[in-house]
Write an enzyme that holds these catalytic residues in place. Structure first.
Site, PDB file in Angstrom:
ATOM      1  N   ASP A   9       1.271 -11.054   0.304  1.00  0.00           N
ATOM      2  CA  ASP A   9       1.147  -9.761   0.956  1.00  0.00           C
ATOM      3  C   ASP A   9       0.657  -9.998   2.385  1.00  0.00           C
ATOM      4  OD1 ASP A   9       1.175  -7.035   1.200  1.00  0.00           O
ATOM      5  OD2 ASP A   9      -0.792  -6.739   0.277  1.00  0.00           O
ATOM      6  N   HIS A  58      -2.377  -0.216  11.460  1.00  0.00           N
ATOM      7  CA  HIS A  58      -3.217  -0.306  10.267  1.00  0.00           C
ATOM      8  C   HIS A  58      -4.416  -1.228  10.528  1.00  0.00           C
ATOM      9  CE1 HIS A  58      -4.463  -0.702   6.104  1.00  0.00           C
ATOM     10  NE2 HIS A  58      -4.290  -2.005   6.158  1.00  0.00           N
ATOM     11  N   GLU A  95      -1.694   1.511  -0.843  1.00  0.00           N
ATOM     12  CA  GLU A  95      -1.152   0.968   0.399  1.00  0.00           C
ATOM     13  C   GLU A  95       0.359   1.064   0.306  1.00  0.00           C
ATOM     14  OE1 GLU A  95      -2.846  -2.939   1.165  1.00  0.00           O
ATOM     15  OE2 GLU A  95      -4.641  -1.998   2.019  1.00  0.00           O
ATOM     16  N   GLU A 100       3.835   0.081   1.282  1.00  0.00           N
ATOM     17  CA  GLU A 100       4.366  -1.142   1.866  1.00  0.00           C
ATOM     18  C   GLU A 100       5.852  -1.288   1.543  1.00  0.00           C
ATOM     19  OE1 GLU A 100       2.071  -4.651   1.223  1.00  0.00           O
ATOM     20  OE2 GLU A 100       0.151  -3.568   1.132  1.00  0.00           O
ATOM     21  N   ASP A 122       0.513  -1.222  -3.087  1.00  0.00           N
ATOM     22  CA  ASP A 122      -0.521  -2.230  -3.309  1.00  0.00           C
ATOM     23  C   ASP A 122      -1.846  -1.504  -3.545  1.00  0.00           C
ATOM     24  OD1 ASP A 122      -1.966  -4.624  -3.304  1.00  0.00           O
ATOM     25  OD2 ASP A 122      -2.237  -4.568  -1.132  1.00  0.00           O
ATOM     26  N   ARG A 145     -11.295  -0.087  -2.768  1.00  0.00           N
ATOM     27  CA  ARG A 145     -11.962  -0.454  -1.512  1.00  0.00           C
ATOM     28  C   ARG A 145     -13.384  -0.932  -1.712  1.00  0.00           C
ATOM     29  NH1 ARG A 145      -7.650  -1.476   1.344  1.00  0.00           N
ATOM     30  NH2 ARG A 145      -6.262   0.314   1.543  1.00  0.00           N
ATOM     31  N   GLN A 178     -13.295  -4.470  -3.235  1.00  0.00           N
ATOM     32  CA  GLN A 178     -12.819  -5.349  -2.163  1.00  0.00           C
ATOM     33  C   GLN A 178     -13.902  -5.613  -1.121  1.00  0.00           C
ATOM     34  OE1 GLN A 178      -9.294  -3.722  -0.290  1.00  0.00           O
ATOM     35  NE2 GLN A 178      -9.183  -5.326   1.270  1.00  0.00           N
ATOM     36  N   LYS A 195      -7.599  -5.902  -5.642  1.00  0.00           N
ATOM     37  CA  LYS A 195      -6.168  -5.654  -5.588  1.00  0.00           C
ATOM     38  C   LYS A 195      -5.398  -6.215  -6.777  1.00  0.00           C
ATOM     39  CE  LYS A 195      -5.948  -5.438  -0.547  1.00  0.00           C
ATOM     40  NZ  LYS A 195      -4.917  -4.439  -0.218  1.00  0.00           N
ATOM     41  N   THR A 226       0.032  -3.838  -8.890  1.00  0.00           N
ATOM     42  CA  THR A 226       0.858  -3.641  -7.696  1.00  0.00           C
ATOM     43  C   THR A 226       2.181  -3.074  -8.190  1.00  0.00           C
ATOM     44  OG1 THR A 226      -0.147  -5.616  -6.692  1.00  0.00           O
ATOM     45  CG2 THR A 226       1.876  -4.767  -5.680  1.00  0.00           C
ATOM     46  N   GLU A 228      -7.332   5.192   5.767  1.00  0.00           N
ATOM     47  CA  GLU A 228      -7.076   5.687   7.120  1.00  0.00           C
ATOM     48  C   GLU A 228      -6.881   7.201   7.149  1.00  0.00           C
ATOM     49  OE1 GLU A 228      -3.918   2.874   9.015  1.00  0.00           O
ATOM     50  OE2 GLU A 228      -4.053   2.436   6.871  1.00  0.00           O
TER      51      GLU A 228
END
Lengths: 374, 374
Positions: free
Chosen positions: B100, B107, B168, B170, B199, B203, B206, B219, B223, B323
């Site tokens: 990844d 971002h 996420e 992607e 993904d 948070r 992580q 993560k 996925t 975000e």
């Protein structure tokens, strides 16, 4: 007594002149041909031994692993055998996911002193959880495979072959039985056996790339494993109490499970340069597996998780050359009169290990070797 | 014209009542059964279409991909077909390694502002190389698979279900033909097609774990990928010049290769909350593949590499809720009158995308969806 007598019986995958991959166990300087033994109905394993990898066997689970092992012990003198010198050894299992931990406090502490001298010491999370990351499964290779020096970005605008190519002496655990949220108590129900791992590392590539997502190309070019998977059952004499942990870890990491008294040696071009003690690892393999799966992630047959560099507190117990030569600033003398900071082309590194067998006398984990080429 | 007419023809793996997995291509609201077509000798692909995954087909290489696609176009009206509503869709390929990247400048910049407000901005390496890491291949799941909220350590002494569960958005690229040191010019010889990727990211887990080896349990729990792999050939109308790069990247990253004009949308419980523009990614897919292999690492059939979160400069173009809601501090309103910071149990997120087809009119990449459960 040899390091590979009936107390050991590690599994591997071999071929002879015909190139067909078969499952065998090492006994002394011979390989017992278990694929042929199952073809001849000497051992019944539902076809698990008539395979080109150990994966089907590893998925059977502990009761069958024990039964097959007992049958091999019983029949050993009569099983078809091939001289070890006549076989080629292959990657013994198909690697599903490869993860790598960072579980030696001595290693983590020494690395922080070398690479972050302005603020040395463990990260705040280090004693709370076994730090780990995912590596590249597709570049796990068997011992003996030449290791091409990787190229990469060594800094802004600087591209070329790594100048700080290193080893990491590690111990790897191979998952047989899939699972999720595996408690530390269930470790031996899921893990088939143990290999030695050399997590080759390009320190310069790693240093430039690793913020913020961790090591990537600095390690993805090659990871070597020993050809013989020592079953957990053979290591019952090597179980030792785990290192005391302070603070007490989270509930899912308790009880810690056992440590393993494996004595590693690292040999550089024929000179033994260090002797890393696995018994001094902070986090146990059972804690690593519990951590890996506590978030709900599954493990699969063929998953390989490695311990991270095994280093003791002494310089001569370092599992990486970064530590052994203090980032190349204190080169180590070799028996041929030369000195080394990091790996030169043509250098060969061999990591070996022994462990107390069930009777206390040592058994062998074999070795993982590789030669650096261009 | 639909998003899934003859200009598109994405590949997937489906089953009907009998549960047997077969290869199909989507055409409108039908699935053309290519496994049956090969069984009936309508299309000859050496058995590559009579498989439960796309891997054998993906390994054939571009000339055969083109020939098979041309044959499907030619025969489409006469091929055996099943209504889309009657099939179950499966993970279309066996994932070898999953990597990844982190290739959206918007971002990376926004994340630094949110998580490191004291020293915001890109890391010094970011404009020199496409930052990436390895993820967990064994937990890549097909769209529609429920996503269990992960538990983990949220801080020292604090264990529990993630409270900051995120997505996420992607784009993923699936490798067909193995290789090493793949130049940017050779991208289309190796990459079979494109999927959408979510993904999922915890948070809080992580944040506590990621120093110094990168994201791991935050993560690795799941996925999700879209079920339809859109062949590169179908995206020829979506090629756009890549974003200008300053500084000029290393030679192995030039020429940059093309950008792709994919328009993503992120839907949260039925409300479209953002529209990330893939054309604004800083690093191209060809640069990602060149980087991944420049150190000598090999890629295999089934390798999946994802772009990293796709975010544009505007808030309504954010590819993550981190975000979009500024780390939960500015909740987003949903059409049902509720608001959200991070994901609640029962929430469903669907990421969809379209791209200009060969004639400029849009084609669909389908969607990847998942519902959070406990």
């Amino acid at each position: 007594m040899t390091l590979f007598d009936l107390r050991n019986l590690p599994y591997g995958v071999f071929s002879t002149g015909d190139g067909v991959r078969r499952i065998g166990v090492r006994l002394g300087d011979a390989v017992l041909d278990l694929s042929r033994a199952e073809e001849q109905d000497l051992i019944l394993a539902g076809g698990a031994l008539r395979q080109p990898t150990l994966n089907v066997l590893m998925a059977l689970g502990r009761p069958l692993w024990s039964a097959i092992r007992a049958r091999v012990v019983q029949l050993a003198p009569t099983l078809p055998a091939v001289p070890l010198a006549d076989v080629e050894l292959h990657l013994p299992f198909e690697v599903a996911d490869y993860t790598d931990f960072y579980s030696s406090e001595h290693h983590a502490t020494q690395v922080s002193r070398i690479l972050r001298p302005e603020r040395p010491g463990l990260q705040p999370n280090w004693k709370h959880l076994p730090i780990g990351y995912h590596g590249r499964a597709g570049t796990v290779v068997v011992s003996g495979t030449p290791v091409e020096r990787p190229a990469g970005q060594l800094g802004p605008g600087e591209f070329g072959p790594s100048r700080r190519l290193d080893v990491e002496a590690e111990v790897g655990f191979v998952v047989g039985v899939p699972g999720r949220r595996i408690s530390t108590a269930d470790f031996a129900e899921h893990v088939f056996g143990v290999v030695l791992v050399n997590d080759w590392s390009a320190r310069d590539i790693q240093a430039f790339e690793y913020q913020p997502l961790g090591p990537f190309l600095g390690k993805s070019f090659a990871t070597s494993v020993s050809p013989w998977v020592v079953p957990l059952e053979a290591l019952s004499g090597a179980l030792v109490p785990a290192i005391a942990q302070d603070p007490v870890p989270a509930e899912y990491l308790t009880p810690s499970g056992d440590g393993l008294d494996l004595s590693l040696t690292v040999d550089w071009n024929g000179t033994t340069v260090s002797s890393p003690p696995f018994a001094q690892m902070y986090w146990t393999p059972a804690q690593q597996l519990a951590h890996l799966t506590v978030n709900g992630a599954s493990v699969r047959t063929g998953d390989l998780f490695a311990s991270g560099t095994v280093s003791g507190p002494e310089r001569a117990q370092a599992g990486s050359f970064l530590e052994l030569t203090w980032n190349g600033t204190e080169p180590v003398p070799l028996d041929d009169g030369s000195t080394r900071g990091f790996l030169l082309d043509g250098d060969t590194v061999t990591i070996s290990a022994t462990a107390p067998g069930v009777d206390g006398a040592p058994i062998g984990l074999g070795s993982v070797t590789g030669t650096v080429c261009r």
